[in-house]
Design a protein around this motif. Structure first.
Motif, PDB file in Angstrom:
ATOM      1  N   LEU A 170       0.826  -1.204   0.000  1.00 33.33           N
ATOM      2  CA  LEU A 170       0.000   0.000   0.000  1.00 33.33           C
ATOM      3  C   LEU A 170       0.862   1.257   0.000  1.00 33.33           C
ATOM      4  O   LEU A 170       0.474   2.285  -0.569  1.00 33.33           O
ATOM      5  CB  LEU A 170      -0.933   0.001   1.208  1.00 33.33           C
ATOM      6  N   TYR A 186      -0.183   3.271  -5.135  1.00 34.89           N
ATOM      7  CA  TYR A 186      -1.426   3.161  -4.382  1.00 34.89           C
ATOM      8  C   TYR A 186      -1.558   4.317  -3.392  1.00 34.89           C
ATOM      9  O   TYR A 186      -2.665   4.793  -3.121  1.00 34.89           O
ATOM     10  CB  TYR A 186      -1.470   1.835  -3.614  1.00 34.89           C
ATOM     11  N   ILE A 190      -4.803   6.611  -2.836  1.00 39.51           N
ATOM     12  CA  ILE A 190      -5.445   6.741  -1.522  1.00 39.51           C
ATOM     13  C   ILE A 190      -5.539   8.207  -1.118  1.00 39.51           C
ATOM     14  O   ILE A 190      -6.553   8.660  -0.577  1.00 39.51           O
ATOM     15  CB  ILE A 190      -4.674   5.919  -0.476  1.00 39.51           C
TER      16      ILE A 190
END
Length: 336
Positions: A170, A186, A190
């Motif tokens: 992530l 990512y 986000i």
């Protein structure tokens, strides 16, 4: 005798266009101009900075601080402070490593557990501040000490365990094979989702109007039916949830360390103030807070480009907070 009025002077079209352009330019928050200037200087020092992969990597590294600032701005607009976010970031990294222990199967329930822990921390901060009437500076400073002490007891001073690969991706990985980019992180996706969501909540919801009202004039807000205590508690919860997300991204990017979130509480406040929020409440926005975080990160990169010591970051942060707060206060006096 007939009196004829002189015809009104005709304003050339280019003058109207120039006036409209100048009016539009003045409406742009100053932080975006500052960010552009810093990026131009960075590009002058290092032309590679503006290349797509390099610039996207800069945004990936900036994402945790930008998310922290997006949460912190809710608390500051509502008239409070949250000094516990840096310690919460560290707690997220240390607890995640210990409970995950490198097992990919533990990642998703662990993320839910961390988010629940963030809600709990935010609720405690909000309730202590609003119900017990402890100043938020003291309440969140106390939470900072509690979290730091708990992390030390949990880890014995040396974090144990490891983060699973699907947890770390992530903060480190992204979507590959896109035209013009090697990878779309990512973390950046986000940041966009969190930023847009919080912006919509603040600018286009009843709750957002209540946040501004609670910070602008508490008594007037209460008389108009706003539950100020509930609104401020919710702002602390939002800030804590953003700290959890930032901790997850930082853990993925930098690995396990007991100093993962050190100093981030002051960086988040500096970013929000740099973005034009007024300490004391009532003014600020998610977009300019994120721009403040990007500007702060770019300034740190610029310091590195000039080969200045890492310790100068604290000096820069202090100057930014004082200068931006003084500028905001001066602007309020002039507009008032």
């Amino acid at each position: 005798m007939t009196i004829t009025e002189k015809p009104a002077p005709v304003v050339p079209p280019e003058d109207n266009a120039g006036r409209r352009a100048w009016t539009a330019l003045r409406a742009v928050p100053p932080i975006w101009v500052v960010l552009l200037v810093v990026i131009v200087v960075l590009t002058w020092r290092n032309p590679v900075f503006i290349e797509p992969d390099s610039f996207v990597n800069f945004l990936r590294r900036s994402a945790p601080l930008a998310i922290l600032a997006a949460g912190q701005v809710y608390v500051i607009i509502s008239g409070e402070f949250d000094l516990s976010v840096g310690a919460l970031v560290t707690a997220v990294v240390v607890v995640a490593a210990r409970l995950s222990d490198g097992e990919a199967a533990n990642t998703w329930w662990l993320i839910l557990l961390l988010l629940a822990g963030g809600v709990l921390v935010g609720l405690v901060n909000g309730l202590v501040t609003t119900r017990l009437r402890v100043p938020s500076f003291i309440a969140t400073l106390g939470m900072l000490l509690v979290l730091n002490g708990a992390v030390f007891l949990w880890s014995g001073g040396a974090p144990r365990g490891s983060l699973a690969d699907n947890f770390r991706q992530l903060g480190r990985r992204g979507i590959e094979g896109l035209p013009g980019l090697n990878i779309l992180p990512y973390a950046l996706l986000i940041l966009v989702v969190v930023g847009v969501g919080l912006w919509l909540l603040l600018r286009h919801s009843r709750f957002g109007y209540q946040v501004y009202a609670a910070g602008g004039n508490q008594r007037a807000a209460a008389l108009s039916g706003v539950d100020v205590r509930r609104v401020r508690t919710a702002a602390f919860v939002i800030s804590a949830l953003c700290a959890v997300v930032a901790g997850i991204l930082l853990g993925g990017a930098t690995g396990v360390t007991a100093e993962a979130g050190v100093g981030y509480e002051f960086q988040a406040i500096a970013a929000v103030v740099l973005g034009g929020a007024v300490l004391g409440g009532g003014r600020g926005s998610v977009g300019t807070a994120i721009a403040g975080a990007l500007t702060l990160q770019a300034l740190f990169s610029l310091l590195n480009q000039f080969g200045l010591a890492q310790s100068l970051r604290q000096v820069v942060q202090g100057v930014i907070i004082i200068g931006a707060a003084a500028y905001a206060a001066r602007r309020m006096r002039r507009s008032g």
